[in-house]
Scaffold this motif. Structure first.
Motif, PDB file in Angstrom:
ATOM      1  N   ILE A 121       0.544   2.868   3.770  1.00  0.00           N
ATOM      2  CA  ILE A 121       0.524   2.045   4.975  1.00  0.00           C
ATOM      3  C   ILE A 121       1.776   1.179   5.016  1.00  0.00           C
ATOM      4  CG2 ILE A 121      -0.735   0.272   6.247  1.00  0.00           C
ATOM      5  CD1 ILE A 121      -3.287   1.241   4.901  1.00  0.00           C
ATOM      6  N   ARG A 165      -0.049  -3.245   7.585  1.00  0.00           N
ATOM      7  CA  ARG A 165      -0.907  -3.908   6.595  1.00  0.00           C
ATOM      8  C   ARG A 165      -1.071  -5.391   6.953  1.00  0.00           C
ATOM      9  NH1 ARG A 165      -5.113  -4.092   4.182  1.00  0.00           N
ATOM     10  NH2 ARG A 165      -5.162  -5.163   2.202  1.00  0.00           N
ATOM     11  N   HIS A 212       0.871  -1.175   0.000  1.00  0.00           N
ATOM     12  CA  HIS A 212       0.000   0.000   0.000  1.00  0.00           C
ATOM     13  C   HIS A 212       0.908   1.226   0.000  1.00  0.00           C
ATOM     14  CE1 HIS A 212      -2.951   2.954   1.355  1.00  0.00           C
ATOM     15  NE2 HIS A 212      -3.857   2.095   0.909  1.00  0.00           N
TER      16      HIS A 212
END
Length: 112
Positions: A12, A17, A9
């Motif tokens: 993140i 995550r 991501h």
């Protein structure tokens, strides 16, 4: 639940995550366990498959999901496929602890 999870991501961190994915899986299991059991079943069990994609997914035990995810992160892969299906099961009776012909004379079950 049949889903391909992505661990990458843009905003993140990987560790957050991974924790979010583990939490989503645990939340699904909790939600399924709260459902009414089918007739002639005692508990909810889960049939699980894990792999890098749906074609090469292998059967694993539900308790091994987090270990498999951790191994995948250590191998630096960025996605995985997980299939978790709730199945109503009936408990199996355990075999008798003492088999015929065993010498149980030395066992003291009275606690004295």
């Amino acid at each position: 639940m049949k889903k391909t999870f992505s661990l990458t991501h843009p905003k993140i961190a990987l560790a957050r995550r991974v924790e979010a994915v583990k939490h989503e899986i645990k939340k699904y299991q909790t939600r399924e366990r709260k459902k009414a059991l089918p007739a002639d079943t005692d508990f909810w069990d889960f049939d699980c498959k894990f792999g890098s994609n749906a074609d090469d997914a292998r059967v694993i035990h539900v308790a091994e999901i987090n270990k498999e995810i951790d191994q995948l992160v250590a191998a630096e892969q960025d996605s995985f496929y997980l299939e978790v299906l709730a199945i109503g099961r009936q408990r199996q009776k355990l075999a008798s602890l003492s088999q015929p012909g065993d010498d149980d004379d030395d066992l003291d079950v009275s606690g004295e």
